[in-house]
Design a protein around this motif. Structure first.
Motif, short mmCIF file in Angstrom:
data_model
loop_
_atom_site.label_atom_id
_atom_site.label_comp_id
_atom_site.label_asym_id
_atom_site.label_seq_id
_atom_site.Cartn_x
_atom_site.Cartn_y
_atom_site.Cartn_z
N SER A 98 6.78 -15.67 -7.56
CA SER A 98 6.85 -14.65 -8.60
C SER A 98 6.23 -13.31 -8.20
N GLN A 99 5.50 -13.24 -7.09
CA GLN A 99 4.93 -11.96 -6.68
C GLN A 99 4.47 -12.01 -5.23
N VAL A 100 5.10 -11.19 -4.40
CA VAL A 100 4.64 -11.03 -3.02
C VAL A 100 4.56 -9.54 -2.71
N HIS A 101 3.74 -9.21 -1.73
CA HIS A 101 3.62 -7.85 -1.23
C HIS A 101 3.77 -7.90 0.29
N ILE A 132 6.94 -6.93 -4.90
CA ILE A 132 6.42 -5.77 -5.59
C ILE A 132 5.87 -4.80 -4.56
N SER A 133 6.43 -3.61 -4.51
CA SER A 133 5.97 -2.61 -3.55
C SER A 133 4.48 -2.35 -3.81
N PRO A 134 3.63 -2.50 -2.79
CA PRO A 134 2.17 -2.41 -3.00
C PRO A 134 1.72 -0.98 -3.32
N PHE A 135 1.36 -0.77 -4.57
CA PHE A 135 0.98 0.55 -5.07
C PHE A 135 -0.22 1.12 -4.33
N SER A 136 -1.22 0.29 -4.02
CA SER A 136 -2.43 0.81 -3.40
C SER A 136 -2.14 1.44 -2.04
N MET A 137 -1.08 1.00 -1.40
CA MET A 137 -0.73 1.53 -0.09
C MET A 137 0.32 2.63 -0.16
N TYR A 138 1.37 2.40 -0.92
CA TYR A 138 2.53 3.29 -0.90
C TYR A 138 2.72 4.10 -2.18
#
Length: 106
Positions: free
Chosen positions: A6-9, A50-56
């Motif tokens: 359900s959630q990978v980065h 889920i595109s990793p917000f903290s990085m991108y």
């Protein structure tokens, strides 16, 4: 039975070509290929990536690249800026995004 995580980065290494916004205390990279290999190891058929917000931040281009490389393995979630006056347009544009695979014969 199909198993979906359900959630990978996934993310590329922090480089000048694809710099991170911030550097979390995470491994130096978990590429799309590495994520697929890990999924294969434990029998996961697909994942919601889920595109990793903290990085991108709001840039989902790496997620799109990974989806293109592994079209049958990931569904994508793109972070959007709720304070952006054009957020409705950003969401409408994202909804139109079609990530097609390219076969070797194309």
């Amino acid at each position: 039975m199909t198993i979906i995580d359900s959630q990978v980065h996934a993310y590329a290494a922090n480089t000048p070509e694809r710099p991170w916004h911030s550097v979390p205390n995470w491994p130096p990279h978990v590429t799309g290929d590495e994520m697929v290999a890990a999924m294969d190891q434990v029998g996961v058929d697909g994942a919601i990536y889920i595109s990793p917000f903290s990085m991108y931040q709001y840039d989902a281009s790496y997620a799109v690249d990974v989806r293109r490389a592994h079209p049958d393995r990931f569904a994508l979630v793109k972070p959007v800026n709720p304070d952006d006056s054009a957020v409705a347009d950003v969401i409408a544009d994202w909804k139109k995004t079609r990530v097609q695979s390219v076969s070797a014969s194309s």
